[in-house]
Design a protein around this motif. Structure first.
Motif, PDB file in Angstrom:
ATOM      1  N   THR A 195      44.384  30.781  52.365  1.00 51.25           N
ATOM      2  CA  THR A 195      42.994  30.611  51.930  1.00 51.25           C
ATOM      3  C   THR A 195      42.846  30.942  50.450  1.00 51.25           C
ATOM      4  OG1 THR A 195      42.125  31.131  54.125  1.00 51.25           O
ATOM      5  CG2 THR A 195      40.613  31.382  52.272  1.00 51.25           C
ATOM      6  N   LEU A 196      43.433  32.050  50.024  1.00 48.71           N
ATOM      7  CA  LEU A 196      43.368  32.446  48.620  1.00 48.71           C
ATOM      8  C   LEU A 196      44.099  31.452  47.730  1.00 48.71           C
ATOM      9  CD1 LEU A 196      43.999  36.313  48.896  1.00 48.71           C
ATOM     10  CD2 LEU A 196      41.805  35.134  48.658  1.00 48.71           C
ATOM     11  N   GLY A 197      45.254  30.989  48.207  1.00 49.38           N
ATOM     12  CA  GLY A 197      46.051  30.054  47.418  1.00 49.38           C
ATOM     13  C   GLY A 197      45.371  28.710  47.214  1.00 49.38           C
ATOM     14  N   ALA A 198      44.454  28.356  48.119  1.00 48.71           N
ATOM     15  CA  ALA A 198      43.735  27.087  47.999  1.00 48.71           C
ATOM     16  C   ALA A 198      42.567  27.178  47.036  1.00 48.71           C
ATOM     17  CB  ALA A 198      43.237  26.643  49.375  1.00 48.71           C
ATOM     18  N   MET A 199      42.228  28.397  46.611  1.00 48.77           N
ATOM     19  CA  MET A 199      41.118  28.579  45.681  1.00 48.77           C
ATOM     20  C   MET A 199      41.593  28.360  44.248  1.00 48.77           C
ATOM     21  SD  MET A 199      39.429  31.994  47.434  1.00 48.77           S
ATOM     22  CE  MET A 199      38.086  32.105  46.235  1.00 48.77           C
ATOM     23  N   ASP A 200      40.679  27.953  43.391  1.00 47.83           N
ATOM     24  CA  ASP A 200      40.986  27.758  41.967  1.00 47.83           C
ATOM     25  C   ASP A 200      39.940  28.490  41.131  1.00 47.83           C
ATOM     26  OD1 ASP A 200      42.059  26.896  39.592  1.00 47.83           O
ATOM     27  OD2 ASP A 200      41.098  24.916  39.658  1.00 47.83           O
ATOM     28  N   PRO A 201      40.341  29.630  40.516  1.00 44.90           N
ATOM     29  CA  PRO A 201      41.696  30.174  40.469  1.00 44.90           C
ATOM     30  C   PRO A 201      42.029  30.995  41.716  1.00 44.90           C
ATOM     31  CG  PRO A 201      40.230  31.600  39.257  1.00 44.90           C
ATOM     32  CD  PRO A 201      39.392  30.442  39.735  1.00 44.90           C
ATOM     33  N   ASP A 202      43.297  31.289  41.899  1.00 47.09           N
ATOM     34  CA  ASP A 202      43.734  32.184  42.959  1.00 47.09           C
ATOM     35  C   ASP A 202      43.224  33.588  42.633  1.00 47.09           C
ATOM     36  OD1 ASP A 202      45.180  33.939  44.659  1.00 47.09           O
ATOM     37  OD2 ASP A 202      46.833  32.510  44.808  1.00 47.09           O
ATOM     38  N   PRO A 203      42.411  34.189  43.491  1.00 42.75           N
ATOM     39  CA  PRO A 203      41.833  35.507  43.186  1.00 42.75           C
ATOM     40  C   PRO A 203      42.874  36.606  43.003  1.00 42.75           C
ATOM     41  CG  PRO A 203      40.626  34.457  44.973  1.00 42.75           C
ATOM     42  CD  PRO A 203      41.872  33.639  44.749  1.00 42.75           C
ATOM     43  N   ARG A 204      44.098  36.376  43.454  1.00 44.48           N
ATOM     44  CA  ARG A 204      45.132  37.397  43.293  1.00 44.48           C
ATOM     45  C   ARG A 204      45.636  37.505  41.861  1.00 44.48           C
ATOM     46  NH1 ARG A 204      48.448  35.139  48.394  1.00 44.48           N
ATOM     47  NH2 ARG A 204      47.675  33.243  47.378  1.00 44.48           N
ATOM     48  N   VAL A 205      45.315  36.522  41.027  1.00 42.95           N
ATOM     49  CA  VAL A 205      45.690  36.575  39.612  1.00 42.95           C
ATOM     50  C   VAL A 205      44.722  37.510  38.891  1.00 42.95           C
ATOM     51  CG1 VAL A 205      45.922  35.263  37.478  1.00 42.95           C
ATOM     52  CG2 VAL A 205      46.659  34.255  39.650  1.00 42.95           C
ATOM     53  N   ASN A 206      45.265  38.516  38.223  1.00 36.73           N
ATOM     54  CA  ASN A 206      44.435  39.470  37.481  1.00 36.73           C
ATOM     55  C   ASN A 206      44.124  38.888  36.103  1.00 36.73           C
ATOM     56  OD1 ASN A 206      43.228  41.582  36.149  1.00 36.73           O
ATOM     57  ND2 ASN A 206      44.768  43.103  36.679  1.00 36.73           N
ATOM     58  N   GLY A 207      42.942  38.269  35.994  1.00 35.91           N
ATOM     59  CA  GLY A 207      42.595  37.577  34.755  1.00 35.91           C
ATOM     60  C   GLY A 207      42.486  38.472  33.545  1.00 35.91           C
ATOM     61  N   THR A 208      42.378  39.785  33.727  1.00 29.54           N
ATOM     62  CA  THR A 208      42.241  40.690  32.576  1.00 29.54           C
ATOM     63  C   THR A 208      43.525  40.790  31.768  1.00 29.54           C
ATOM     64  OG1 THR A 208      42.883  42.674  33.806  1.00 29.54           O
ATOM     65  CG2 THR A 208      40.550  42.057  33.838  1.00 29.54           C
ATOM     66  N   VAL A 209      44.675  40.643  32.437  1.00 30.34           N
ATOM     67  CA  VAL A 209      45.966  40.819  31.755  1.00 30.34           C
ATOM     68  C   VAL A 209      46.928  39.661  31.976  1.00 30.34           C
ATOM     69  CG1 VAL A 209      45.888  43.337  31.716  1.00 30.34           C
ATOM     70  CG2 VAL A 209      46.847  42.172  33.715  1.00 30.34           C
ATOM     71  N   ASP A 210      46.664  38.815  32.992  1.00 29.88           N
ATOM     72  CA  ASP A 210      47.586  37.737  33.331  1.00 29.88           C
ATOM     73  C   ASP A 210      47.230  36.406  32.692  1.00 29.88           C
ATOM     74  OD1 ASP A 210      48.991  39.474  34.927  1.00 29.88           O
ATOM     75  OD2 ASP A 210      48.027  38.852  36.799  1.00 29.88           O
ATOM     76  N   GLU A 211      46.030  36.284  32.135  1.00 34.20           N
ATOM     77  CA  GLU A 211      45.596  35.017  31.568  1.00 34.20           C
ATOM     78  C   GLU A 211      45.039  35.228  30.164  1.00 34.20           C
ATOM     79  OE1 GLU A 211      42.778  33.489  34.431  1.00 34.20           O
ATOM     80  OE2 GLU A 211      44.361  32.370  35.450  1.00 34.20           O
ATOM     81  N   ARG A 212      45.170  34.202  29.350  1.00 40.58           N
ATOM     82  CA  ARG A 212      44.628  34.265  27.990  1.00 40.58           C
ATOM     83  C   ARG A 212      43.803  32.997  27.720  1.00 40.58           C
ATOM     84  NH1 ARG A 212      50.587  33.732  25.054  1.00 40.58           N
ATOM     85  NH2 ARG A 212      50.861  31.482  25.378  1.00 40.58           N
ATOM     86  N   HIS A 213      42.857  33.123  26.801  1.00 39.83           N
ATOM     87  CA  HIS A 213      41.890  32.058  26.552  1.00 39.83           C
ATOM     88  C   HIS A 213      41.560  32.017  25.060  1.00 39.83           C
ATOM     89  CE1 HIS A 213      41.120  32.345  30.934  1.00 39.83           C
ATOM     90  NE2 HIS A 213      41.148  33.649  30.715  1.00 39.83           N
ATOM     91  N   SER A 214      41.007  30.890  24.627  1.00 39.81           N
ATOM     92  CA  SER A 214      40.510  30.806  23.257  1.00 39.81           C
ATOM     93  C   SER A 214      39.365  31.802  23.088  1.00 39.81           C
ATOM     94  CB  SER A 214      40.014  29.389  22.959  1.00 39.81           C
ATOM     95  OG  SER A 214      41.073  28.465  22.996  1.00 39.81           O
ATOM     96  N   PRO A 215      39.422  32.648  22.070  1.00 38.65           N
ATOM     97  CA  PRO A 215      38.387  33.682  21.909  1.00 38.65           C
ATOM     98  C   PRO A 215      37.135  33.196  21.206  1.00 38.65           C
ATOM     99  CG  PRO A 215      40.054  33.961  20.242  1.00 38.65           C
ATOM    100  CD  PRO A 215      40.519  32.822  21.117  1.00 38.65           C
ATOM    101  N   GLY A 216      37.171  31.988  20.639  1.00 38.40           N
ATOM    102  CA  GLY A 216      36.009  31.535  19.885  1.00 38.40           C
ATOM    103  C   GLY A 216      35.690  32.502  18.765  1.00 38.40           C
ATOM    104  N   SER A 217      34.395  32.744  18.558  1.00 40.27           N
ATOM    105  CA  SER A 217      33.958  33.521  17.396  1.00 40.27           C
ATOM    106  C   SER A 217      34.332  34.990  17.442  1.00 40.27           C
ATOM    107  CB  SER A 217      32.445  33.379  17.217  1.00 40.27           C
ATOM    108  OG  SER A 217      32.112  32.051  16.883  1.00 40.27           O
ATOM    109  N   VAL A 218      34.830  35.486  18.578  1.00 39.21           N
ATOM    110  CA  VAL A 218      35.356  36.854  18.614  1.00 39.21           C
ATOM    111  C   VAL A 218      36.456  37.023  17.564  1.00 39.21           C
ATOM    112  CG1 VAL A 218      36.761  38.436  20.005  1.00 39.21           C
ATOM    113  CG2 VAL A 218      34.718  37.386  20.984  1.00 39.21           C
TER     114      VAL A 218
END
Length: 483
Positions: A195-218
């Motif tokens: 069930t979790l694996g079918a979700m996008d994103p997978d909730p088991r991924v810790n977005g605070t440290v496992d993913e990165r994004h464009s920061p924009g004006s930050v």
């Protein structure tokens, strides 16, 4: 002995030799690696016969083991489940362990060398062996506020103590229930995992440290820091046209919503940050040059390999820059610039801490089963990206953003709040990513730094992320920091 028999004998001897060598390699050389492998269910089964230590927040267990009547003696439980799932991870018979359950597995399982004397004592006294405890740095009020603020959205919140680097809140949304992955029912575990694996994103991924994004004006904080270190001041006047022709191209860069930053076409650096003027910072980045921008970013930890804290952290990056046109866009946090929410909090924390960036850490102390402290984390300076004078100017500029700019919704009555919003375009329909990074505390004493990232949604960082940051900082100051 005839020739065919001799060949067979030699072949058998060689095979036996290889077999012995392979057995020794596995049992000696790779034994630790195989034992630590989270997929090694045999080791996990052995560990279920031992009471696993607790993961503790503010004196209360957020992960604990209870005795059962099952074939497996102990069941791992998470009393507040989803609230701390980003940090605790899970301890699963089927899927091994993640998060703190993995990072501090040796302490929790009781196999750490520092617990050797305890294990020997257990052997002689007949006492049931048990694991040690892991005391986290998280603040319950800040964690709850972050969790509530992200309800119904996809995003992440990280809060730090600027003076020590201690993580006060760490939430990735959507979350999940680790109890359902840590049951004794393999079929139910696999069903929930599917069930979790079918979700996008997978909730088991810790977005605070496992993913990165464009920061924009930050990222304009980095460009501002580079300029101040290069001799500019917050009062320096910089070009701020309505549009800026990207060098070597026929493309014009505009401000958010096509706005005019200043009718005169120029403004102070402080005002450019306050209203987040794209053209001013794009042109300023080109004027400073790629080397200066990169050096400043690296001083804050971007493009540097992060130290585990103890969770592993994805490296933030400025990315490739091919020419001044790309440098201009990178200077406002687009192009190939990518950071984690933890990195965003680190930028705000370093500025709040007078230019000293403290190494982030999530574990306050490790305890033996009898609660004796066997390891205490000592705060450590990671780097000093800017001077105290530059940090003071940046603090004042960020306060201006909150008091009279795009970050007004982060204001907290009775406290000084500084921040920077960010809106990073990811799709043509305006469904952008929203950021806010900032700090708060009594005047002259910032006590919490925070980064809020919300993926998608109509609006700006000031509309969506700043109110979440306000809730987290206010909750912490009311419960702890304001005393």
């Amino acid at each position: 002995m005839n020739s065919p028999l001799r060949k067979v004998s030699i072949s058998v001897l060689v095979l036996f030799t290889l077999l012995i060598l392979n057995a020794n390699y596995i049992q000696v050389v790779r034994s630790s690696e195989l034992r630590a492998n989270p997929s090694n269910t045999r080791i996990l089964a052995e560990e279920y016969d031992r009471e696993r230590g607790q993961i503790v927040v503010d004196g209360n267990p957020v992960a604990t083991s209870v005795r059962t009547d099952d074939a497996l003696t102990y069941l791992r439980q998470y009393p507040q489940g989803e609230l701390y799932s980003s940090v605790t991870g899970y301890y699963s018979l089927v899927y091994g362990n993640t998060g703190i359950e993995r990072a501090e597995n040796e302490i929790l399982s009781g196999s750490d060398d520092r617990l050797a004397f305890r294990r020997i004592a257990d052997l002689f006294t007949g006492r049931d062996p048990s694991g040690g405890n892991v005391e986290l740095t998280l603040d319950p009020a800040a964690q709850q506020a972050a969790f509530d603020g992200l309800d119904g959205v996809q995003g992440s919140v990280v809060a730090l103590d600027p003076s020590t680097g201690a993580v006060l809140a760490m939430v990735s949304s959507p979350g999940y229930d680790p109890n359902q992955l840590s049951s004794h029912d393999p079929a139910a575990i696999r069903a929930y995992s599917d069930t979790l694996g079918a979700m996008d994103p997978d909730p088991r991924v810790n977005g605070t440290v496992d993913e990165r994004h464009s920061p924009g004006s930050v990222f304009k904080l980095i460009t501002s820091a580079a300029a101040l270190e290069d001799g500019y001041s917050s009062d320096s006047v910089v070009p701020a046209p309505q549009t800026y022709r990207l060098p070597g191209t026929s493309r014009d860069l505009s401000n958010f919503g096509g706005e005019v930053c200043d009718p005169s076409g120029q403004q102070t650096l402080a005002d450019a940050l306050r209203i987040s003027c794209n053209t001013a910072f794009a042109q300023l980045g080109v004027e400073l040059g790629e080397d200066r921008i990169r050096e400043t970013a690296q001083a804050f930890g971007i493009d540097e390999e992060p130290e585990p804290m103890p969770l592993p952290v994805v490296q933030s990056t400025v990315g490739d820059i091919d020419g001044d046109a790309q440098l201009a866009v990178a200077s406002i946090g687009q192009q190939n610039v990518q950071i984690t929410p933890l990195q965003g909090a680190m930028i705000a924390a370093a500025i709040a801490n007078d230019g000293s960036l403290m190494q982030p850490y999530l574990v306050d102390q490790l305890q033996a089963p009898d609660l004796t402290v066997i390891d205490q984390t000592e705060p450590e300076e990671q780097s000093r990206p800017v001077s105290a004078d530059v940090a003071t100017q940046l603090q004042q500029m960020m306060v201006g953003v909150v008091e009279g700019g795009s970050g007004r919704r982060a204001q907290i009555d009775g406290y000084t709040v500084g921040g920077k919003t960010g809106t990073a375009q990811t799709t043509a329909d305006g469904d952008d990513n929203q950021w806010f990074v900032g700090f708060a505390g009594p005047e002259g004493e910032p006590q919490i730094a925070v980064a809020v990232f919300i993926q998608g949604g109509q609006g700006t960082g000031g509309d969506l992320s700043a109110p979440v940051a306000q809730q987290v900082m206010a909750a912490y100051l009311a419960a702890d920091g304001g005393n």
